[in-house]
Motif scaffolding. Structure first.
Motif, PDB file in Angstrom:
ATOM      1  N   TYR A  96       0.845  -1.201   0.000  1.00  0.00           N
ATOM      2  CA  TYR A  96       0.000   0.000   0.000  1.00  0.00           C
ATOM      3  C   TYR A  96       0.883   1.255   0.000  1.00  0.00           C
ATOM      4  O   TYR A  96       0.618   2.208  -0.749  1.00  0.00           O
ATOM      5  N   TRP A  99      -1.866   0.152  18.440  1.00  0.00           N
ATOM      6  CA  TRP A  99      -2.109   0.548  17.043  1.00  0.00           C
ATOM      7  C   TRP A  99      -0.807   0.449  16.235  1.00  0.00           C
ATOM      8  O   TRP A  99      -0.762  -0.144  15.147  1.00  0.00           O
ATOM      9  N   VAL A 153       0.066  -2.130  13.205  1.00  0.00           N
ATOM     10  CA  VAL A 153       0.415  -1.660  11.859  1.00  0.00           C
ATOM     11  C   VAL A 153       1.733  -2.273  11.408  1.00  0.00           C
ATOM     12  O   VAL A 153       1.898  -2.642  10.234  1.00  0.00           O
ATOM     13  N   VAL A 203      -6.032   3.060   4.534  1.00  0.00           N
ATOM     14  CA  VAL A 203      -6.056   4.498   4.801  1.00  0.00           C
ATOM     15  C   VAL A 203      -6.489   4.725   6.261  1.00  0.00           C
ATOM     16  O   VAL A 203      -6.016   5.660   6.914  1.00  0.00           O
ATOM     17  N   VAL A 204      -7.331   3.832   6.767  1.00  0.00           N
ATOM     18  CA  VAL A 204      -7.749   3.956   8.174  1.00  0.00           C
ATOM     19  C   VAL A 204      -6.631   3.502   9.113  1.00  0.00           C
ATOM     20  O   VAL A 204      -6.230   4.223  10.027  1.00  0.00           O
ATOM     21  N   LEU A 235      -3.261   2.432   8.447  1.00  0.00           N
ATOM     22  CA  LEU A 235      -1.865   2.812   8.258  1.00  0.00           C
ATOM     23  C   LEU A 235      -1.680   4.331   8.177  1.00  0.00           C
ATOM     24  O   LEU A 235      -0.869   4.909   8.904  1.00  0.00           O
ATOM     25  N   VAL A 236      -2.451   4.957   7.306  1.00  0.00           N
ATOM     26  CA  VAL A 236      -2.358   6.420   7.219  1.00  0.00           C
ATOM     27  C   VAL A 236      -2.777   7.031   8.559  1.00  0.00           C
ATOM     28  O   VAL A 236      -2.139   7.966   9.059  1.00  0.00           O
ATOM     29  N   GLY A 237      -3.834   6.477   9.134  1.00  0.00           N
ATOM     30  CA  GLY A 237      -4.288   6.957  10.439  1.00  0.00           C
ATOM     31  C   GLY A 237      -3.200   6.840  11.485  1.00  0.00           C
ATOM     32  O   GLY A 237      -2.993   7.745  12.301  1.00  0.00           O
ATOM     33  N   ALA A 238      -2.460   5.723  11.478  1.00  0.00           N
ATOM     34  CA  ALA A 238      -1.397   5.529  12.464  1.00  0.00           C
ATOM     35  C   ALA A 238      -0.269   6.535  12.273  1.00  0.00           C
ATOM     36  O   ALA A 238       0.265   7.077  13.254  1.00  0.00           O
TER      37      ALA A 238
END
Lengths: 521, 248
Positions: free
Chosen positions: A194, A297, A301, B38-39, B41-44
């Motif tokens: 991604y 979190w 990730v 987007v929720v 990974l981008v959010g993190a």
């Protein structure tokens, strides 16, 4: 003469009066020495004990494995109060940054620029056909006997790249809206793809993968710098360690390879910084809850990129046990694994991805092999440490000079920093050891790079201070500082030469990084 | 009532843009896949940046939004489809010939040949089975012609089945390579069809059109799927049996 005012007397901490109790690192060393000794001497002789070199290789492999296992077990068992009472020293200090004067902005920017330049130059020098992951698969490297002259390669946008990258292209196409969801070998590493997809349109496939690796490399070096700043009183430790990352074997090996490892290494180092910064080890009340949520979190990730959540969860347990409440540790781990696993459920349910086959099944395969070995008896169990030398695995990840410097660094590092660093070390290499019956992968053991390089940096600085001791006279001290700096720079240059030998055609170290050193010394 | 400062607005706005850009007007599967990352990974990344303050968080959010929008720029590069690294082409009649032209005066090859003890011609082929004379290999240099016969006994390296593709090799006089400046290797199948392996061409010593297939007097590119080369190589080995170079 008046009596001293007792109300102003600084009270010694309890441990100073009661002692620090057992040290888990030493207790683990005793256990490891005993078990390794028993396994070497009790089990019937075979090729693994036939020569001194083999015997030493086996002994080191057994010792390291049992030290790691025992240290982790002892530390985790300190969640039990009665066990924690025996290891009182483990409560010494936690994550409070060492107090020091602020660095000058000039020095900070100079180091940052040096790190960025170093990483970029190394990345550029080891790009496309010079990428060691690819170069070591060519027949000249002596590692593979099935590849043609180009090695295990593919052509991405006309550039040669490591061949496994082809298994990521369907996922990349899915993120770009070009292809439907098609199951592949690396479905669990979709987070990395991604990130690549964010650069695909402007840069193209090859440069998108390569740029993500470069950004990860620089991020790793900056994170290690930050960890050194937080954990070691001498700020030079973090700076020297960051240069070691910038010239590190693992990052050089990956350079432009379309693989998730550099991103995963960066995530590992960044999350270590984050665990300190959110005060997971120290904060109380609402701050602790916020810290635990952030930690979960971030660890989750990391599991979307590669399996970074496993070493990170181990680190939180090995260092956090006895320091952080059990419910926080359990909650953080459960939430982190839920995030990493959520992608699997989500992908299976909504996208029809299978998350099976190829690299998806390797961890389960390693577990099955361990079970078989254990049930076959002691001889088979010991033989595994010869067949899959853990010493060879660790030396493949970091060659002897780094280990020697790291050992020196370990001996000069303060107890509270050492406890943290050993927890990171154990968390990082335990998965590589666990995985070793399936494949010996120094690139998995390379998760230990933050602590190995920080210890090695501390060791290099200690050696320079030993050679050129400090002086009380300012004029003399200025010269001595230059001399110490020269020794450190010379040491770094020597290490950099070793990691760059592939540029002059010598793939010895890169081959070892690819497939471990096995039983050779 | 909670009053948000401008940095917080920038953060929220950027995240909203990133989310919308990820899922609007895209194939459903792509929207689903992007939506998850987007929720999470981008959010993190944005949440983590918040530890350095609201301004840093806003900047991080804006950068991530920019990257997500950049994912969809018109005219961007498509996902590369690499040429196949492993294909086969059959030599069906005795006259069919696979040829590879090599440059032997290249400094890299010259340095290796000076240190070499033995030289081999390597061919990857499939369908040889148990035949002893399945392939005839001619090595023509500017000074000489050498012919080698390759068959089952010349197999080298790993393969799971006799019929599967694998390497076959024959010794080549080293002196021939020491003095030559170029070579043409030709491969024929005089005793029945053989499939010759092909791959992409990354470092051709002669040029892009190094490999050719001669069939019925007509020369074509060996792969029907685009540029590529035969896996026909010269390999030089030193006295300690270390491979010095694999050349094509």
């Amino acid at each position: 003469m008046t009596a001293p005012d007792n109300t102003c007397t600084r009270r010694a901490p309890a441990w100073a009066a009661q002692g620090i109790g057992l040290r888990p690192d030493l207790a683990a060393a005793v256990v490891a020495t005993s078990v390794a000794g028993l396994l070497v001497n009790w089990v019937r002789p075979d090729d693994s004990t036939g020569t001194l070199a083999m015997l030493l290789d086996l002994s080191v492999s057994l010792w390291v494995t049992f030290w790691v296992g025992t240290y982790a077990a002892l530390r985790i068992c300190t969640v039990i109060p009665s066990v924690a009472g025996r290891f009182r020293g483990e409560r010494l200090g936690t994550s409070t940054p060492v107090s020091r004067a602020a660095a000058s902005p000039f020095r900070t920017w100079l180091v940052a620029a040096a790190i960025v330049i170093c990483c970029t130059v190394e990345w550029y020098l080891h790009a496309d056909a010079a990428n060691p992951f690819l170069a070591t698969s060519r027949p000249e490297a002596g590692m593979e006997n099935w590849t043609n002259a180009d090695g295990y390669a593919m052509l991405l946008d006309g550039y040669p790249a490591q061949g496994d990258g082809v298994f990521l292209l369907n996922l990349l196409g899915l993120f770009m809206g070009d292809r439907p969801a098609i199951s592949g070998e690396f479905d669990r590493r979709a987070g990395h793809v991604y990130l690549v997809s964010l650069l695909q349109a402007p840069l193209g496939t090859y440069w998108a993968f390569a740029t993500v690796n470069l950004v990860a490399w620089i991020t790793s070096a900056l994170a290690v710098w930050r960890l050194g700043w937080r954990r070691w009183p001498n700020r030079a430790v973090g700076e020297v360690a960051a240069v070691m990352v910038a010239t590190g074997q693992g990052f050089i090996f990956m350079s432009t390879a379309p693989q998730a490892h550099p991103t995963a290494f960066a995530a590992f180092a960044v999350v270590l910084v984050l665990l300190d910064e959110v005060g997971l080890w120290t904060s109380r009340g609402a701050a602790k809850l916020r810290g635990a949520v952030a930690a979960a979190w971030a660890i989750g990730v990391a599991g979307l990129l590669y399996f970074g959540h496993i070493p990170l969860a181990l680190v939180t347990w090995v260092f956090g046990a006895g320091r952080v409440h059990l419910s926080v540790l359990a909650g953080t781990t459960a939430a982190a694994f839920a995030i990493a696993t959520a992608w699997q459920w989500y992908g299976e349910w909504l996208l029809g991805l299978r998350f099976s086959g190829g690299n998806n099944d390797l961890a389960g395969g390693a577990v099955r092999i361990w079970l078989r070995i254990v049930f076959e008896g002691l001889w088979s169990f010991r033989w595994q440490f010869h067949a899959g030398s853990i010493r060879g695995l660790l030396v493949g990840a970091f060659y002897y000079p780094w280990w020697i410097l790291a050992f020196v660094g370990l001996t000069v590092t303060a107890y509270r920093t050492r406890a943290w660093a050993l927890a990171v070390f154990v968390g990082a290499i335990a998965p590589a050891i666990a995985f070793s019956p399936q494949f010996r992968l120094p690139r998995v053991a390379y998760f230990a790079f933050p602590v190995v390089y920080l210890f090695a940096a501390a060791g290099l600085i200690a050696v320079s201070s030993l050679v050129v001791p400090a002086s009380d006279r300012p004029a003399s001290e200025a010269r001595r500082r230059v001399a110490r700096g020269t020794i450190i720079a010379a040491g770094l240059c020597g290490l950099t030469l070793l990691t760059n030998l592939d540029l002059v055609g010598d793939q010895t170290f890169t081959v070892w990084f690819h497939q471990a050193q096995e039983n050779a010394w | 009532m909670v009053i948000l400062d401008r940095w917080r607005w920038v953060t929220i706005g950027s995240l909203a843009v990133a989310f919308a850009a990820s899922i609007v007007a895209t194939p459903v599967e792509t929207a689903i896949a992007r939506g998850f990352f987007v929720v999470t990974l981008v959010g993190a990344v944005v949440a983590g940046a918040g530890l350095r303050g609201r301004r840093t968080q806003a900047i991080a959010a804006a950068i991530m939004a920019l990257l997500v929008v950049g994912q969809r720029i018109p005219g961007g590069y498509p996902v590369a489809d690499p040429p196949s690294p492993d294909w086969r082409a059959a030599l069906t009649s005795p006259d069919d010939t696979a040829t590879v032209q090599m440059r032997l005066d290249h400094p890299e090859f010259r340095a290796a040949v000076a240190r070499a003890d033995t030289a081999w011609a390597y061919v990857c082929a499939e369908g040889i089975g148990g035949r002893d004379a399945a392939l005839a290999l001619d090595l023509r240099t500017d000074r000489s012609i050498i012919t080698c016969i390759l068959g089952a006994k010349n197999a080298v390296g790993a393969r799971s089945r006799p019929e599967q593709g694998g390497m076959y090799r024959a010794p080549v006089p080293l002196n021939t390579l020491r003095t030559a400046t170029q070579a043409m290797v030709s491969l024929r199948a005089p005793n029945g069809p053989v499939r010759v392996c092909g791959t992409h061409s990354i470092r051709p010593s002669w040029g892009e059109a190094t490999s050719l297939l001669l069939r019925g007097g007509v020369a074509t590119a060996p792969s029907p799927k685009g540029p590529g080369r035969w896996v026909i190589e010269l390999r030089l080995v030193d006295a300690d049996d270390r491979l010095l170079i694999a050349w094509y």
